[in-house]
Every structure is written in structure tokens, then in C-alpha cells.
Scaffold this active site. Structure first.
Site, mmCIF file in Angstrom:
data_model
loop_
_atom_site.group_PDB
_atom_site.id
_atom_site.type_symbol
_atom_site.label_atom_id
_atom_site.label_comp_id
_atom_site.label_asym_id
_atom_site.label_seq_id
_atom_site.Cartn_x
_atom_site.Cartn_y
_atom_site.Cartn_z
ATOM 1 C CG ASP A 72 -13.294 -2.196 -0.590
ATOM 2 O OD1 ASP A 72 -12.723 -3.297 -0.688
ATOM 3 O OD2 ASP A 72 -12.910 -1.178 -1.178
ATOM 4 C CG ASP B 84 -1.945 -1.074 1.243
ATOM 5 O OD1 ASP B 84 -2.009 -1.827 0.259
ATOM 6 O OD2 ASP B 84 -2.695 -1.175 2.229
#
Length: 244
Positions: free
Chosen positions: A129, A10
């Protein structure tokens, strides 16, 4: 069939980080994204999951850096974060990545998402998500801060559009090292014939074995992030545990 592991990189402001529950400001830095990605490749990864968190949160991008990283890797890359229109999609695919992961766009712009799926097929995965709200699984968008509607309605629509695979994250689990949501994964697998990549909550080798137990139901892979960076186990240990 063995579970595919996708170690995560990330990226915020040019640095590899991990967040807790996807919250901006909860970053822990881990150095260069290039070094992190190459380390996972050297440890035996077949895929690396790279997320541009600045693009996901709508505060800039690390596109040029990530294109360089993808270009240096010999393994496949799943690229995610802020891919919401033709320009960002084409730039992501131009890096040579194996596939891209659409998130917010699938919620906010279903017509565009359907066109992208029709045009690029296997190159497109959709990130679901999810957060449990009042007993119902709801989707989250824009770096997990906006409401995105009902999971099952969206999944049915994307299936109809021909989506080739889903990356399923329980937002409440991500970056917490509290274990994956196996029930959510099983329910998504039961609702679609497309392969599912699990994300969020993995903290132990046993968590990965539990996810691997869902391979025959349709789970294809698992993204692993914080557990690797925090030293809970090594990637070679994890790969050995879930191979075959």
C-alpha cells in the site's frame, strides 16, 4: 493471457462498504457482504477480493461472517485485513480462501512474514500500500495510517523471502475513481518477477484496458471496487473488455 478481475467486498461492522482513500469514517454502505460476493460470482467473477476493514484498522473483526461468506462461494477468494500473526493467518486460511493478503505484517514483522511465505507459498500474497511522499514511494500500514518505509527496499526483501505475488495499491487513488497509477505498476513489475495485482483508482473500462496492457510486463489482475458499486460499468462488461 487475459487480466483477472477481482471485484472487492470491503466489510465494516458486518456490512459491505467502500471507503475513499482508505479513510475510516468515509464509508458508503452497500448492504450484505454475502449478497455482494454472490452477486459478483453470478456475474462471472473467478476471484473475489474480501477485506475485513475492522481487522485492518484494529477495531475488531468480521471473521465468522467472512468464513461463512467464503464457504458459500464457489469461486476463489483473496482474503485481506488484519492478518498479522499465526492465529489470524490460520483462521483466515481455515475459511478455505484461495489466498490471503498480508499488509501491515510485512512491514512491522518481517521475520514472521518470511516464515509465513516459506510455510504457505502461493497461499500468501503481500499487499504493498503505497503513497508518494516527497517524490518517493513509501509504504503505509495499519489501515494506511502508519508509515511503512521505502517501497523498493521492502520489495527487494520480500522477493528474497520468496513472495509469490504482490497486491499494489496507490493509496491516494483508492476509492476516488481517478484512474490507476500505471507508472507505479510498471515500476513494480520491472523490479520483481512475481505477478502483480493492481488496486485503486479504476473508474472506466478504459482504465482496465490500460492495466491489461501491462499483462505482458507482469500484471496478473486488477481489484475493482467503487466503479462497480457506483455503476460506472458492470462486471460482465469489464470481463468482456479484458478477456484475451
Amino acid at each position: 493471457m487475459s487480466l483477472v478481475l477481482l471485484p472487492a467486498v470491503d466489510v465494516v461492522n458486518g456490512e459491505a462498504v467502500r471507503l475513499v482513500q482508505g479513510e475510516a469514517g468515509s464509508e458508503t454502505g452497500y448492504g450484505s457482504p454475502r449478497d455482494a460476493a454472490l452477486a459478483w460470482q453470478n456475474d462471472g467473477a473467478e476471484w473475489v477480493h474480501i477485506v475485513d476493514l475492522d481487522a485492518a484498522f484494529g477495531r475488531g473483526s468480521n471473521r465468522e461472517l467472512l468464513a461463512d461468506v467464503v464457504g458459500e462461494l464457489d469461486v476463489q477468494v483473496e482474503l485481506s485485513g488484519g492478518i498479522r500473526d499465526d492465529a489470524s493467518l490460520e483462521a483466515a486460511l481455515a475459511t478455505g480462501c484461495g489466498r490471503v493478503n498480508l499488509g501491515t505484517a510485512a512491514i512491522e514483522n518481517p521475520e514472521w512474514c518470511a516464515r509465513a511465505i516459506a510455510k504457505y507459498g502461493e497461499k500468501i500474497a503481500v499487499g504493498l500500500d503505497v503513497r508518494l511522499v516527497d517524490g518517493e514511494y513509501q509504504l503505509r500500514g495499519r489501515g494506511w495510517v502508519t508509515e511503512g518505509g521505502n517501497l523498493w527496499e521492502t520489495l527487494a526483501r520480500l522477493d528474497k523471502d520468496g513472495c509469490s505475488r504482490y497486491v499494489v495499491t496507490d493509496v491516494s487513488k483508492d476509492g476516488t475513481l481517478t484512474g490507476p497509477n500505471l507508472e507505479l505498476l510498471a515500476q513494480v513489475c520491472a523490479a520483481t518477477d512475481a505477478p502483480v495485482v493492481a488496486s485503486g483508482g479504476v473508474s472506466t473500462i478504459d482504465d482496465l484496458r490500460a492495466i491489461a496492457g501491462l499483462v505482458d510486463r507482469g500484471v496478473e489482475g486488477s481489484i475493482v471496487g467503487k466503479a462497480l458499486y457506483a455503476g460506472r460499468f458492470t462486471l460482465p462488461e469489464a470481463l468482456a473488455a479484458v478477456s484475451g
